[in-house]
Design a protein around this motif. Structure first.
Motif, PDB file in Angstrom:
ATOM      1  N   LEU A  64      33.215  41.257  44.643  1.00  0.00           N
ATOM      2  CA  LEU A  64      34.064  42.401  45.013  1.00  0.00           C
ATOM      3  C   LEU A  64      35.498  41.945  45.206  1.00  0.00           C
ATOM      4  O   LEU A  64      36.444  42.646  44.813  1.00  0.00           O
ATOM      5  N   PHE A  65      35.692  40.751  45.773  1.00  0.00           N
ATOM      6  CA  PHE A  65      37.042  40.218  45.916  1.00  0.00           C
ATOM      7  C   PHE A  65      37.646  39.898  44.554  1.00  0.00           C
ATOM      8  O   PHE A  65      38.799  40.239  44.280  1.00  0.00           O
ATOM      9  N   LEU A  66      36.889  39.243  43.679  1.00  0.00           N
ATOM     10  CA  LEU A  66      37.408  38.892  42.353  1.00  0.00           C
ATOM     11  C   LEU A  66      37.784  40.135  41.556  1.00  0.00           C
ATOM     12  O   LEU A  66      38.746  40.121  40.794  1.00  0.00           O
ATOM     13  N   ASN A  67      37.042  41.212  41.767  1.00  0.00           N
ATOM     14  CA  ASN A  67      37.395  42.465  41.112  1.00  0.00           C
ATOM     15  C   ASN A  67      38.741  42.971  41.605  1.00  0.00           C
ATOM     16  O   ASN A  67      39.520  43.535  40.841  1.00  0.00           O
ATOM     17  N   LYS A  68      39.051  42.737  42.871  1.00  0.00           N
ATOM     18  CA  LYS A  68      40.371  43.104  43.407  1.00  0.00           C
ATOM     19  C   LYS A  68      41.454  42.201  42.819  1.00  0.00           C
ATOM     20  O   LYS A  68      42.569  42.656  42.573  1.00  0.00           O
ATOM     21  N   VAL A  69      41.118  40.932  42.610  1.00  0.00           N
ATOM     22  CA  VAL A  69      42.086  39.998  42.018  1.00  0.00           C
ATOM     23  C   VAL A  69      42.522  40.500  40.647  1.00  0.00           C
ATOM     24  O   VAL A  69      43.709  40.504  40.327  1.00  0.00           O
ATOM     25  N   ILE A  70      41.568  40.960  39.842  1.00  0.00           N
ATOM     26  CA  ILE A  70      41.938  41.416  38.494  1.00  0.00           C
ATOM     27  C   ILE A  70      42.761  42.697  38.528  1.00  0.00           C
ATOM     28  O   ILE A  70      43.480  42.987  37.585  1.00  0.00           O
ATOM     29  N   SER A  71      42.674  43.441  39.632  1.00  0.00           N
ATOM     30  CA  SER A  71      43.499  44.650  39.723  1.00  0.00           C
ATOM     31  C   SER A  71      44.986  44.303  39.861  1.00  0.00           C
ATOM     32  O   SER A  71      45.834  45.163  39.663  1.00  0.00           O
ATOM     33  N   SER A  72      45.283  43.042  40.162  1.00  0.00           N
ATOM     34  CA  SER A  72      46.673  42.579  40.245  1.00  0.00           C
ATOM     35  C   SER A  72      46.998  41.597  39.129  1.00  0.00           C
ATOM     36  O   SER A  72      47.889  40.762  39.264  1.00  0.00           O
ATOM     37  N   CYS A  73      46.285  41.709  38.010  1.00  0.00           N
ATOM     38  CA  CYS A  73      46.444  40.720  36.934  1.00  0.00           C
ATOM     39  C   CYS A  73      47.834  40.728  36.293  1.00  0.00           C
ATOM     40  O   CYS A  73      48.250  39.717  35.735  1.00  0.00           O
ATOM     41  N   THR A  74      48.557  41.823  36.401  1.00  0.00           N
ATOM     42  CA  THR A  74      49.922  41.817  35.838  1.00  0.00           C
ATOM     43  C   THR A  74      50.823  40.874  36.625  1.00  0.00           C
ATOM     44  O   THR A  74      51.750  40.299  36.066  1.00  0.00           O
ATOM     45  N   GLN A  75      50.520  40.669  37.916  1.00  0.00           N
ATOM     46  CA  GLN A  75      51.294  39.736  38.725  1.00  0.00           C
ATOM     47  C   GLN A  75      50.679  38.330  38.737  1.00  0.00           C
ATOM     48  O   GLN A  75      51.367  37.335  38.579  1.00  0.00           O
ATOM     49  N   ASN A  76      49.348  38.246  38.951  1.00  0.00           N
ATOM     50  CA  ASN A  76      48.723  36.925  39.103  1.00  0.00           C
ATOM     51  C   ASN A  76      48.246  36.324  37.776  1.00  0.00           C
ATOM     52  O   ASN A  76      47.833  35.166  37.735  1.00  0.00           O
ATOM     53  N   LEU A  77      48.277  37.112  36.716  1.00  0.00           N
ATOM     54  CA  LEU A  77      47.872  36.672  35.371  1.00  0.00           C
ATOM     55  C   LEU A  77      46.406  36.259  35.287  1.00  0.00           C
ATOM     56  O   LEU A  77      46.020  35.527  34.382  1.00  0.00           O
ATOM     57  N   MET A  78      45.596  36.745  36.227  1.00  0.00           N
ATOM     58  CA  MET A  78      44.181  36.395  36.236  1.00  0.00           C
ATOM     59  C   MET A  78      43.338  37.616  35.861  1.00  0.00           C
ATOM     60  O   MET A  78      43.076  38.487  36.674  1.00  0.00           O
ATOM     61  N   GLN A 115      31.939  37.109  34.047  1.00  0.00           N
ATOM     62  CA  GLN A 115      32.858  38.196  33.698  1.00  0.00           C
ATOM     63  C   GLN A 115      32.151  39.544  33.804  1.00  0.00           C
ATOM     64  O   GLN A 115      32.728  40.521  34.286  1.00  0.00           O
ATOM     65  N   TYR A 116      30.904  39.600  33.385  1.00  0.00           N
ATOM     66  CA  TYR A 116      30.117  40.828  33.481  1.00  0.00           C
ATOM     67  C   TYR A 116      30.033  41.283  34.943  1.00  0.00           C
ATOM     68  O   TYR A 116      30.224  42.464  35.250  1.00  0.00           O
ATOM     69  N   LEU A 117      29.768  40.343  35.855  1.00  0.00           N
ATOM     70  CA  LEU A 117      29.696  40.684  37.278  1.00  0.00           C
ATOM     71  C   LEU A 117      31.045  41.191  37.790  1.00  0.00           C
ATOM     72  O   LEU A 117      31.108  42.219  38.474  1.00  0.00           O
ATOM     73  N   ILE A 118      32.110  40.461  37.465  1.00  0.00           N
ATOM     74  CA  ILE A 118      33.446  40.834  37.949  1.00  0.00           C
ATOM     75  C   ILE A 118      33.839  42.221  37.443  1.00  0.00           C
ATOM     76  O   ILE A 118      34.415  43.019  38.186  1.00  0.00           O
ATOM     77  N   ASP A 119      33.507  42.510  36.195  1.00  0.00           N
ATOM     78  CA  ASP A 119      33.876  43.794  35.591  1.00  0.00           C
ATOM     79  C   ASP A 119      32.971  44.944  36.016  1.00  0.00           C
ATOM     80  O   ASP A 119      33.274  46.100  35.729  1.00  0.00           O
ATOM     81  N   ASN A 120      31.866  44.636  36.690  1.00  0.00           N
ATOM     82  CA  ASN A 120      30.905  45.676  37.070  1.00  0.00           C
ATOM     83  C   ASN A 120      30.531  45.584  38.548  1.00  0.00           C
ATOM     84  O   ASN A 120      29.355  45.400  38.900  1.00  0.00           O
ATOM     85  N   PRO A 121      31.497  45.720  39.440  1.00  0.00           N
ATOM     86  CA  PRO A 121      31.196  45.587  40.871  1.00  0.00           C
ATOM     87  C   PRO A 121      30.224  46.650  41.384  1.00  0.00           C
ATOM     88  O   PRO A 121      29.578  46.456  42.407  1.00  0.00           O
ATOM     89  N   GLN A 122      30.100  47.738  40.645  1.00  0.00           N
ATOM     90  CA  GLN A 122      29.165  48.795  41.044  1.00  0.00           C
ATOM     91  C   GLN A 122      27.727  48.292  41.063  1.00  0.00           C
ATOM     92  O   GLN A 122      26.881  48.869  41.747  1.00  0.00           O
ATOM     93  N   SER A 181      43.126  37.501  50.018  1.00  0.00           N
ATOM     94  CA  SER A 181      43.385  38.934  49.860  1.00  0.00           C
ATOM     95  C   SER A 181      44.832  39.278  50.185  1.00  0.00           C
ATOM     96  O   SER A 181      45.402  40.208  49.626  1.00  0.00           O
ATOM     97  N   LYS A 182      45.421  38.502  51.083  1.00  0.00           N
ATOM     98  CA  LYS A 182      46.826  38.706  51.455  1.00  0.00           C
ATOM     99  C   LYS A 182      47.775  38.052  50.453  1.00  0.00           C
ATOM    100  O   LYS A 182      48.978  38.257  50.528  1.00  0.00           O
ATOM    101  N   ASN A 183      47.222  37.240  49.564  1.00  0.00           N
ATOM    102  CA  ASN A 183      48.025  36.503  48.574  1.00  0.00           C
ATOM    103  C   ASN A 183      47.530  36.778  47.163  1.00  0.00           C
ATOM    104  O   ASN A 183      47.616  35.936  46.277  1.00  0.00           O
ATOM    105  N   ILE A 184      47.004  37.961  46.959  1.00  0.00           N
ATOM    106  CA  ILE A 184      46.310  38.318  45.729  1.00  0.00           C
ATOM    107  C   ILE A 184      47.214  38.329  44.494  1.00  0.00           C
ATOM    108  O   ILE A 184      46.737  38.189  43.373  1.00  0.00           O
ATOM    109  N   LYS A 185      48.499  38.437  44.718  1.00  0.00           N
ATOM    110  CA  LYS A 185      49.427  38.498  43.583  1.00  0.00           C
ATOM    111  C   LYS A 185      49.966  37.134  43.183  1.00  0.00           C
ATOM    112  O   LYS A 185      50.768  37.031  42.254  1.00  0.00           O
TER     113      LYS A 185
END
Length: 195
Positions: free
Chosen positions: A119-133, A167-174, A19-23
């Motif tokens: 929930l963590f992987l969903n946060k990873v994708i919120s930084s996809c412009t930096q981490n490309l994931m 991908q469905y799970l990651i895109d739907n954390p709700q 989480s501290k290295n998400i980018k």
């Protein structure tokens, strides 16, 4: 955010560190150092304390994937495999129903770990412009570590379906927020389980 008492220590530690290295570019996609991975596994397997900040993010991501892959029972269970390995055969409406049912039937400890991971992987994708994931990229590297067949060889089509489900799970954390509420409020089969 998550009940850390229910999440295995190695998973909790890896998520906290990552989480501290998400980018970090290529997080979960790039290989970690095999020698360091072996040392980290040894520490966790023998109950030794370890400072993950001494390692690069890719090695810690590899540690998390290895932990998931080496579970005796996959996080999403053997019972869920037939549905997940046919995921794209279902309509969007059916997928919603099936996903909720699958999550209700995941054992409580697996559920807590899966919830924390998604929930963590969903946060990873919120930084996809930096981490490309993106969620698609993450699903390719994480999905095969979440479920597998007990008896049959996994085909390429199965892997594509597993990745689509992931991908469905990651895109739907709700989905996890509503499931947690159901489990706590007494709805669903896992509600009677005490921790």
């Amino acid at each position: 955010l998550m009940d850390t008492d229910e999440v295995p220590q190695v998973v909790n530690d890896c998520i906290e560190y990552l989480s501290k290295n998400i980018k970090e570019e290529g997080l979960f996609r790039r290989c970690g150092n095999a020698t360091e991975l072996k040392a980290i596994k040894e520490c966790y397997n023998t109950g030794q304390s370890i400072d993950l900040s001494n390692y690069c993010p890719h090695t810690i991501a590899a540690t998390l994937k290895t932990y998931l892959r080496e579970l005796n029972i996959p996080l999403l269970t053997f019972e869920a495999y037939p549905t997940i390995s046919s995921w794209t055969d279902f309509t969007a409406e059916t997928q919603i129903v099936l996903c909720k049912k699958l999550l209700e039937n995941v054992p409580p400890v697996h559920y807590c770990c899966l919830r924390a991971l998604v929930l963590f992987l969903n946060k990873v994708i919120s930084s996809c412009t930096q981490n490309l994931m993106t969620s698609q990229n993450l699903s390719i590297v994480i999905g095969p570590n979440l479920t597998w067949s007990r008896h049959t060889i996994t085909t390429l089509a199965d892997i594509n379906n597993i990745n689509s489900f992931t991908q469905y799970l990651i895109d739907n954390p709700q989905l996890f927020e509503s499931e947690t509420n159901n489990r706590v409020s007494g709805v669903g089969p896992a509600a009677s389980v005490t921790s």
